[in-house]
Design a protein around this motif. Structure first.
Motif, short mmCIF file in Angstrom:
data_model
loop_
_atom_site.label_atom_id
_atom_site.label_comp_id
_atom_site.label_asym_id
_atom_site.label_seq_id
_atom_site.Cartn_x
_atom_site.Cartn_y
_atom_site.Cartn_z
N ARG A 2 44.47 35.38 32.32
CA ARG A 2 43.92 34.41 33.27
C ARG A 2 44.98 33.98 34.28
NH1 ARG A 2 38.89 32.15 30.68
NH2 ARG A 2 38.84 30.58 32.32
N GLU A 3 46.20 33.77 33.82
CA GLU A 3 47.26 33.33 34.74
C GLU A 3 47.54 34.39 35.80
OE1 GLU A 3 50.48 32.37 32.14
OE2 GLU A 3 49.74 30.32 31.73
N ILE A 4 47.50 35.65 35.39
CA ILE A 4 47.74 36.74 36.35
C ILE A 4 46.61 36.79 37.38
CG2 ILE A 4 47.85 39.25 36.59
CD1 ILE A 4 49.21 39.27 33.79
N ILE A 5 45.37 36.67 36.94
CA ILE A 5 44.23 36.69 37.86
C ILE A 5 44.30 35.52 38.84
CG2 ILE A 5 41.71 36.45 38.04
CD1 ILE A 5 41.58 37.85 35.26
N GLU A 6 44.62 34.35 38.33
CA GLU A 6 44.67 33.16 39.19
C GLU A 6 45.74 33.28 40.26
OE1 GLU A 6 45.13 30.07 36.31
OE2 GLU A 6 43.04 30.18 35.64
N ARG A 7 46.83 33.98 39.96
CA ARG A 7 47.86 34.20 40.97
C ARG A 7 47.47 35.30 41.96
NH1 ARG A 7 51.38 33.91 36.40
NH2 ARG A 7 51.59 36.18 36.43
N ALA A 8 46.88 36.36 41.45
CA ALA A 8 46.61 37.54 42.28
C ALA A 8 45.36 37.38 43.14
CB ALA A 8 46.49 38.78 41.40
N PRO A 47 42.94 34.31 43.39
CA PRO A 47 42.43 32.99 43.02
C PRO A 47 40.99 32.73 43.43
CG PRO A 47 43.97 32.84 44.88
CD PRO A 47 44.07 34.24 44.33
N GLU A 48 40.50 33.55 44.38
CA GLU A 48 39.11 33.37 44.82
C GLU A 48 38.11 33.94 43.83
OE1 GLU A 48 40.53 37.30 46.63
OE2 GLU A 48 41.36 35.34 46.09
N HIS A 49 38.55 34.77 42.88
CA HIS A 49 37.66 35.37 41.90
C HIS A 49 37.41 34.42 40.73
CE1 HIS A 49 38.52 39.86 43.07
NE2 HIS A 49 38.14 39.11 44.09
N GLY A 50 36.22 34.51 40.16
CA GLY A 50 35.93 33.75 38.95
C GLY A 50 36.47 34.45 37.71
N ILE A 51 36.52 33.71 36.60
CA ILE A 51 36.99 34.26 35.33
C ILE A 51 36.08 33.74 34.22
CG2 ILE A 51 38.90 34.49 33.71
CD1 ILE A 51 40.79 33.55 35.95
N PHE A 52 35.63 34.65 33.36
CA PHE A 52 34.87 34.27 32.17
C PHE A 52 35.49 34.96 30.97
CE2 PHE A 52 30.96 34.91 29.41
CZ PHE A 52 30.99 33.62 28.91
N SER A 103 38.41 29.92 43.52
CA SER A 103 38.65 28.92 44.57
C SER A 103 37.70 29.11 45.75
CB SER A 103 40.10 29.00 45.05
OG SER A 103 40.39 30.30 45.56
N GLY A 104 37.24 30.34 45.93
CA GLY A 104 36.22 30.58 46.94
C GLY A 104 34.87 30.46 46.27
N ALA A 105 34.15 29.36 46.48
CA ALA A 105 32.92 29.09 45.74
C ALA A 105 31.89 30.19 45.92
CB ALA A 105 32.33 27.76 46.19
N GLY A 106 31.99 30.93 47.02
CA GLY A 106 31.00 31.97 47.26
C GLY A 106 31.44 33.35 46.80
N TYR A 133 32.82 38.09 42.93
CA TYR A 133 33.56 38.78 41.88
C TYR A 133 33.91 37.84 40.72
CZ TYR A 133 34.40 42.75 45.04
OH TYR A 133 34.27 43.84 45.87
N THR A 134 33.71 38.32 39.50
CA THR A 134 34.11 37.58 38.31
C THR A 134 34.77 38.54 37.32
OG1 THR A 134 32.25 36.04 38.53
CG2 THR A 134 33.32 36.13 36.38
N TRP A 135 35.92 38.16 36.78
CA TRP A 135 36.58 38.92 35.74
C TRP A 135 36.06 38.43 34.39
CZ3 TRP A 135 39.93 42.93 36.75
CH2 TRP A 135 40.34 43.07 38.08
N VAL A 136 35.61 39.37 33.58
CA VAL A 136 35.07 39.05 32.25
C VAL A 136 36.03 39.63 31.21
CG1 VAL A 136 33.09 39.26 30.71
CG2 VAL A 136 32.72 39.05 33.17
N LEU A 137 36.54 38.77 30.33
CA LEU A 137 37.64 39.13 29.44
C LEU A 137 37.32 38.88 27.98
CD1 LEU A 137 40.43 37.22 31.44
CD2 LEU A 137 39.73 39.61 31.78
N ASP A 138 37.67 39.83 27.15
CA ASP A 138 37.68 39.63 25.70
C ASP A 138 39.06 40.08 25.23
OD1 ASP A 138 37.32 39.40 23.01
OD2 ASP A 138 35.42 40.50 22.94
N PRO A 139 39.95 39.14 24.95
CA PRO A 139 41.34 39.53 24.63
C PRO A 139 41.46 40.39 23.39
CG PRO A 139 40.93 37.21 24.15
CD PRO A 139 39.74 37.70 24.91
N ILE A 140 40.65 40.09 22.37
CA ILE A 140 40.62 40.94 21.18
C ILE A 140 39.16 41.10 20.76
CG2 ILE A 140 41.32 41.23 18.77
CD1 ILE A 140 43.79 39.60 19.31
N ASP A 141 38.59 42.22 21.13
CA ASP A 141 37.25 42.54 20.65
C ASP A 141 37.43 43.21 19.29
OD1 ASP A 141 34.24 43.00 21.28
OD2 ASP A 141 34.97 44.93 20.56
N GLY A 142 36.98 42.53 18.25
CA GLY A 142 37.22 43.02 16.90
C GLY A 142 38.31 42.21 16.21
#
Length: 310
Positions: A90-96, A98-103, A113-116, A119-128
């Motif tokens: 999340r920290e890397i995405i927010e720096r690179a 910041p206008e993209h969402g993260i779930f 930061s760009g409400a419109g 793009y959204t990054w969807v993350l599962d740090p450990i699936d399993g």
């Protein structure tokens, strides 16, 4: 004994190319037939690799070591590795971007930061996580970039065996940089089927799954996201699961479909999820059941056997 990296298969003849499958709700297009958004940047693929590298540093550090295991509200386990790996990404995405969402599974939804932003990054740090805490190297980090609810980029990263599947809309899926293809298997009776566990099914979806399970050649359990990588590499034919969330499957869709397979919900509909800004019920509208097949004809037959009407 060292785990060997899966070897990719040679591309199949043109006659085996993916064909679109039609469901009662419309046409499900394979990733190869779709186009990337006009404003998509190849740097997003590089960013996804950076995220996978960052998560791997965390998970390798904790794998097969002593750590506390907590239980979340849904009784699923979570570890310090899950939490730290997601924070790192999340920290890397927010720096690179910041206008993209993260779930993410562990830290929820954050609008860009760009409400419109579409793009959204969807993350599962450990699936399993259950595999992770018991020392089984079949878990994976799942990273997806979703555009207007549709997954257009996906990574399955297994940091212990150092296998990384990458799927991008309109491009062939790769495993450690080598192109992959699924294998032909149009006959359900010859199919090898995976699901993470039989306990993920209950009630009516258990009845539907059992109907398909009893129709295949061999049903198997216990691979988490790794099973979808095996399918994309041509080593398995079906993965059918239930009780999933978007972070469990969004990254898998481009990987499976870019290798020539098809992945939908149990009614043959595309797996999409687009939360409404300000919404409090994020679960509303997201599919929970998924069906992935290496052969489009097999997918169609599996959907018919599941006969899911919900």
């Amino acid at each position: 004994m060292r785990t060997q990296v899966l070897q990719s298969r040679a591309p199949r003849p043109a006659a085996c190319r993916v064909r679109a499958q039609r469901s009662s709700r419309g046409v499900v297009r394979p990733v190869a037939a779709m186009a990337l958004p006009a404003d998509f940047k190849d740097s997003y693929v590089d960013l996804a690799h950076t995220l996978a590298d960052a998560a791997a540093q965390v998970t390798r550090k904790y794998f097969r070591t002593s750590f506390d295991v907590e239980c979340k509200s849904d009784a699923s386990p979570v570890t310090i590795a899950d939490k730290q790996a997601e924070v790192a990404m999340r920290e890397i995405i927010e720096r690179a971007v910041p206008e993209h969402g993260i779930f993410g599974e562990e830290h929820g939804l954050k609008w860009g930061s760009g409400a419109g932003s579409k793009y959204t990054w969807v993350l599962d740090p450990i699936d399993g996580t259950k595999s992770f805490i018991t020392g089984k190297p079949l878990f994976g980090t799942l990273i997806s970039l979703v555009y207007e609810g549709t997954p257009i980029l996906g990574i399955i990263d297994q940091p212990i065996t150092k296998e990384r599947w990458v799927g991008v809309v309109g491009r062939p899926t790769t495993l450690n940089g080598q192109p992959l293809r699924t294998r032909p298997c149009p006959d359900v009776k010859l199919a090898y089927l995976y699901a993470t566990t039989p306990h993920m099914f209950s009630g009516e979806n258990e009845v539907a799954f059992n109907r398909l399970r009893d129709s295949v050649r061999i049903p198997m359990y216990g691979c988490d996201c790794y099973a979808y990588g095996l399918l994309a590499a041509g080593h398995a034919d079906l993965v059918v699961e239930a009780d999933l969330k978007p972070y469990d499957y969004m990254a898998l869709v481009p990987v499976v479909q870019g290798a020539g397979g098809v992945m939908t919900d149990w009614q043959g509909r595309p797996l999409v999820w687009q939360p409404t800004p300000g919404a409090t019920d994020l679960k509303s509208g997201w599919p929970g059941e998924v069906c992935a097949a290496g052969d489009p004809d097999l997918h169609k037959k599996a959907i018919e056997i599941l006969a899911w009407k919900h």
